[in-house]
Design an enzyme around this catalytic site. Structure first.
Site, PDB file in Angstrom:
ATOM      1  N   LYS A  78     -14.533 -19.392   1.383  1.00 24.49           N
ATOM      2  CA  LYS A  78     -13.658 -18.784   0.374  1.00 24.49           C
ATOM      3  C   LYS A  78     -12.694 -19.815  -0.210  1.00 24.49           C
ATOM      4  O   LYS A  78     -12.510 -19.884  -1.435  1.00 24.49           O
ATOM      5  CB  LYS A  78     -12.883 -17.629   0.976  1.00 24.49           C
ATOM      6  CG  LYS A  78     -11.953 -16.953  -0.029  1.00 24.49           C
ATOM      7  CD  LYS A  78     -10.637 -16.588   0.601  1.00 24.49           C
ATOM      8  CE  LYS A  78      -9.629 -16.203  -0.454  1.00 24.49           C
ATOM      9  NZ  LYS A  78      -8.298 -15.967   0.110  1.00 24.49           N
ATOM     10  N   ASP A 101     -13.234 -12.440  -0.389  1.00 19.26           N
ATOM     11  CA  ASP A 101     -12.465 -12.083   0.802  1.00 19.26           C
ATOM     12  C   ASP A 101     -12.662 -10.589   1.045  1.00 19.26           C
ATOM     13  O   ASP A 101     -13.496  -9.945   0.381  1.00 19.26           O
ATOM     14  CB  ASP A 101     -10.993 -12.442   0.644  1.00 19.26           C
ATOM     15  CG  ASP A 101     -10.361 -11.782  -0.576  1.00 19.26           C
ATOM     16  OD1 ASP A 101     -11.009 -10.906  -1.204  1.00 19.26           O
ATOM     17  OD2 ASP A 101      -9.217 -12.127  -0.909  1.00 19.26           O
TER      18      ASP A 101
END
Length: 412
Positions: free
Chosen positions: A266, A285
């Site tokens: 991420k 996320d």
């Protein structure tokens, strides 16, 4: 270091093409500060850049620190700010806010291929992907791990305050530019950041700074950028090299970032999207996963939990929907889902007195009297993103506690 107010300039820009109040608050950049006069300011590329916006223009001004060689020590507080012979602030504003693409056309394109985007996006026009320096994006998003926007901003401000060069003050508030890799590579940086509350991120920042400063170099990081979106001041590559193997070059950049300390998939995608110009990068996320589940019916079977395979599959889903700007379109939906940009319902409990009669069982005497009756009204107010879930729970818990107390008094 007090700075003399500089002259304001204006750049024609509609709110549908750029809304700074949304773009600067949606979790891309963490150093902008807003004054009571709706003026945004940040130290950037050796100057203090300030912005305001109305319906037709972006108003901007750049204030430079005094030239040290031309001033006595210490410099007087009213020393004039010295700009370079050719002020490049207009070019910087256009670059930083990525003003070349026609955002209205992009919104239309994304809406045509996605009914959910068409439904949600009209209330959130003017969201542009910033073209930040890759190094600042890298460190900023290392700070973002398991964190909220408010705390990330505080950490980044602390990094600048303790390790970045001072540019000047506005109303006695100091503004520092972002620290270099060398500034964050010292032997005591990790311990100092721990004292400042960075937690485990202190080690990641110090180690990554050393890797970039002493091993890989800033050129390595800059060379990971999309050749169509070079860093500010870096010469664009020849047109023939730009589109060659674009998806593979993005994947290579993502993979190389994973070698740095504190960088997972991420964070690597955040750096790719917000610092390296890879607009197809989709940071995933739990929030984005929930959007995929809720709005795109994604997450059954093998994708019922956020695994590495699910992470890749969600990115591919959005890239299939929106093409090479998938990360940009995803950021619009991400912003639309932030509680800071939506109205929330808050239970407002009011107590009113009413005459009631309560008849007990077995023909016992009737109890007549006055009790207080709870009435719940709902009011829409704004809520900050970093407080969203916590506040919602608190409101529900407090409402339940009051309801129980009122029921107990009525029966007594």
């Amino acid at each position: 270091m007090a700075l003399r107010a500089a002259e304001w300039h204006k750049l024609p820009t509609s709110l549908t093409e750029l809304c700074i109040n949304t773009t600067l608050r949606c979790g891309q950049s963490f150093r902008w500060r807003k004054s009571a006069e709706d003026e945004w300011s940040m130290a950037l590329h050796g100057r203090l850049l300030s912005l305001r916006q109305d319906a037709e223009y972006i108003h901007y001004r750049a204030t430079y620190p005094p030239a040290a060689s031309a001033l006595p020590t210490p410099p007087p507080s009213n020393a004039p700010s010295v700009a370079p012979e050719e002020d490049d602030t207009l070019a910087l504003v256009k670059h930083y806010f990525n003003l070349t693409p026609n955002l209205g056309q992009l919104y239309e394109q994304w809406a045509a291929s996605d009914a959910n985007f068409k439904k949600r996006a009209p209330k959130f026009t003017g969201i542009r992907i910033l073209r930040q320096d890759a190094w600042e994006a890298l460190i900023g998003f290392i700070c973002s791990s398991n964190n909220n926007i408010s705390r990330i901003s505080g950490m980044v401000q602390n990094l600048c305050l303790h390790y970045g060069p001072l540019i000047g003050d506005i109303d006695s508030v100091p503004y520092h530019d972002f620290p270099s890799p060398a500034a964050l590579s010292g032997p005591n940086v990790e311990a100092h950041l721990m004292k400042l509350g960075f937690g485990y991120r202190a080690k990641y920042i110090a180690k990554t700074a050393r890797m970039v400063s002493e091993e890989k170099g800033m050129k390595w990081l800059e060379d990971l950028s999309n050749p169509e979106c070079p860093q500010f001041g870096v010469q664009e590559k020849p047109a023939g090299d730009m589109l060659e193997g674009g998806r593979e070059r993005y994947r290579r950049a993502h993979a190389e970032l994973l070698a740095l300390h504190g960088v997972g998939p991420k964070v690597a995608d955040c750096v790719c999207l917000f610092g390296l110009g890879w607009f197809e990068a989709v940071p995933v996320d739990t929030h984005v996963w929930q959007i995929a589940q809720r709005d795109y019916k994604f997450g059954k079977g093998k994708h019922s939990s956020l695994t590495a395979a699910t992470y890749t599959a969600i990115g591919n889903l959005f890239r299939k929907l929106w093409g090479k700007e998938a990360g940009w379109a995803h950021s619009v939906l991400f912003t639309a889902d932030l509680k800071a940009f939506s109205e929330r319902v808050v239970a407002k409990v009011e107590i009113k007195e009413e005459e009631v009669t309560i008849k007990k069982e077995d023909d016992e005497p009737v109890l007549e009297g006055t009790i207080k009756k709870q009435t719940t009204k709902r009011k829409r107010v704004k809520k900050e993103p970093e407080e969203s879930e916590h506040q919602t729970v608190e409101i529900k818990q407090e409402t339940n506690r009051r309801s129980k107390r009122q029921r107990g008094r009525a029966v007594a």
